[in-house]
Design an enzyme around this catalytic site. Sequence first.
Site, short mmCIF file in Angstrom:
data_model
loop_
_atom_site.label_atom_id
_atom_site.label_comp_id
_atom_site.label_asym_id
_atom_site.label_seq_id
_atom_site.Cartn_x
_atom_site.Cartn_y
_atom_site.Cartn_z
N HIS A 55 -4.71 -1.76 0.98
CA HIS A 55 -5.89 -2.28 0.28
C HIS A 55 -5.47 -2.89 -1.04
O HIS A 55 -4.33 -2.76 -1.46
CB HIS A 55 -6.97 -1.22 0.13
CG HIS A 55 -6.60 -0.07 -0.79
ND1 HIS A 55 -5.61 0.83 -0.48
CD2 HIS A 55 -7.12 0.32 -1.99
CE1 HIS A 55 -5.54 1.73 -1.47
NE2 HIS A 55 -6.43 1.45 -2.39
N HIS A 57 -6.17 -2.49 -4.30
CA HIS A 57 -6.08 -1.88 -5.63
C HIS A 57 -4.69 -2.05 -6.24
O HIS A 57 -3.68 -1.99 -5.53
CB HIS A 57 -6.44 -0.39 -5.57
CG HIS A 57 -7.92 -0.16 -5.45
ND1 HIS A 57 -8.46 1.01 -4.97
CD2 HIS A 57 -8.96 -0.97 -5.74
CE1 HIS A 57 -9.78 0.91 -4.97
NE2 HIS A 57 -10.12 -0.28 -5.44
N ASP A 59 -2.72 -0.27 -7.95
CA ASP A 59 -1.71 0.77 -7.77
C ASP A 59 -1.12 0.76 -6.35
O ASP A 59 -0.31 1.61 -6.00
CB ASP A 59 -2.26 2.16 -8.12
CG ASP A 59 -3.43 2.59 -7.26
OD1 ASP A 59 -4.36 1.79 -7.08
OD2 ASP A 59 -3.43 3.73 -6.76
N HIS A 60 -1.53 -0.21 -5.52
CA HIS A 60 -0.97 -0.36 -4.17
C HIS A 60 -0.28 -1.72 -3.96
O HIS A 60 0.41 -1.90 -2.97
CB HIS A 60 -2.06 -0.13 -3.11
CG HIS A 60 -2.60 1.27 -3.17
ND1 HIS A 60 -2.25 2.25 -2.26
CD2 HIS A 60 -3.42 1.88 -4.08
CE1 HIS A 60 -2.85 3.39 -2.59
NE2 HIS A 60 -3.56 3.18 -3.69
N HIS A 113 -13.40 3.32 0.83
CA HIS A 113 -12.75 3.27 -0.49
C HIS A 113 -12.79 1.83 -1.01
O HIS A 113 -13.23 1.55 -2.12
CB HIS A 113 -11.33 3.78 -0.35
CG HIS A 113 -10.51 3.76 -1.60
ND1 HIS A 113 -10.74 4.61 -2.65
CD2 HIS A 113 -9.43 3.01 -1.95
CE1 HIS A 113 -9.85 4.37 -3.61
NE2 HIS A 113 -9.05 3.40 -3.22
N ASP A 132 -5.65 5.49 0.93
CA ASP A 132 -6.75 6.08 0.16
C ASP A 132 -8.00 6.30 1.01
O ASP A 132 -9.12 6.29 0.49
CB ASP A 132 -7.06 5.21 -1.07
CG ASP A 132 -5.92 5.22 -2.09
OD1 ASP A 132 -4.88 5.86 -1.82
OD2 ASP A 132 -6.07 4.59 -3.15
N HIS A 170 -1.87 9.26 -2.33
CA HIS A 170 -1.78 9.98 -3.61
C HIS A 170 -1.53 11.46 -3.42
O HIS A 170 -1.91 12.04 -2.40
CB HIS A 170 -3.09 9.82 -4.40
CG HIS A 170 -3.38 8.43 -4.87
ND1 HIS A 170 -2.99 7.96 -6.09
CD2 HIS A 170 -3.99 7.40 -4.24
CE1 HIS A 170 -3.38 6.69 -6.22
NE2 HIS A 170 -3.99 6.33 -5.10
#
Length: 240
Positions: A55, A57, A59-60, A113, A132, A170
């Site tokens: 996805h 985001h 942090d990915h 998410h 996530d 995570h």
Amino acid sequence: TVQIDQFMCRSDNFGVLVHDAKSGATALIDAPDEKAILDAVKRTGWTPTLILTTHHHVDHVEANLALKQRFGLKIIGPEAEKAKIPGLDETVGDGSVFQFGGEEVKVFSTPGHTLGHVSYYFPASKVAFTADTLFALGCGRVFEGTPAMMYASLQKLAALPADTTIYCGHEYTETNARFALTVDPTNPVLKQRAARIAALRADGKPTLPTTIAEELATNPYLRAHDPAIRRTLGMESASD
Ligand code: ZN
Ligand code: FE
């Protein structure tokens, strides 16, 4: 079957390298952190050829372009988020199938998410990467979708074979365990697992991967049908 190396990135993200020894193909599941990934590449000796994005985001996907420039790798990700994912070469959606090394990878769309979130399943290696969506003892925060959408996504993953190994985005397991115990306080398997998790975290060790069997037995988001949870919540007659 594939070899897998899991390592910490940023504060609580996991990086994962998936390696097919025969062909040398190596996939990164998301690209959270260039430095941590380069360290893992050095340690394993596996040169990444592919990023499988779950996805959009940051942090990915933050290291997508840097890694693409360095390794000339290909980036695959969800069609529904193609405008937001840097460096995408190929897009996938629910039911997409592609080859990695000698085996097949199946894509599930798992929205909730984010609206385009996908999970990657390697049936021959009995492993899935749920980022996530499904976490150990929890699920991702519903940012873009609806709770019903997230629940349907979790049900899709829950239907995978019980011996499927699950890697997540995570390290949230310890706080998830605290919450799970408030809704499912009499579940002996959950209590034992929570104790194991606390011990691992006290040692600074990861609590992932998990399995579908373990989540079915302990993750409250896969146990909405459970009579004891329903009683604890006073929601005996509610829909799942
Ligand atoms: Zn996310
Ligand atoms: Fe994340």
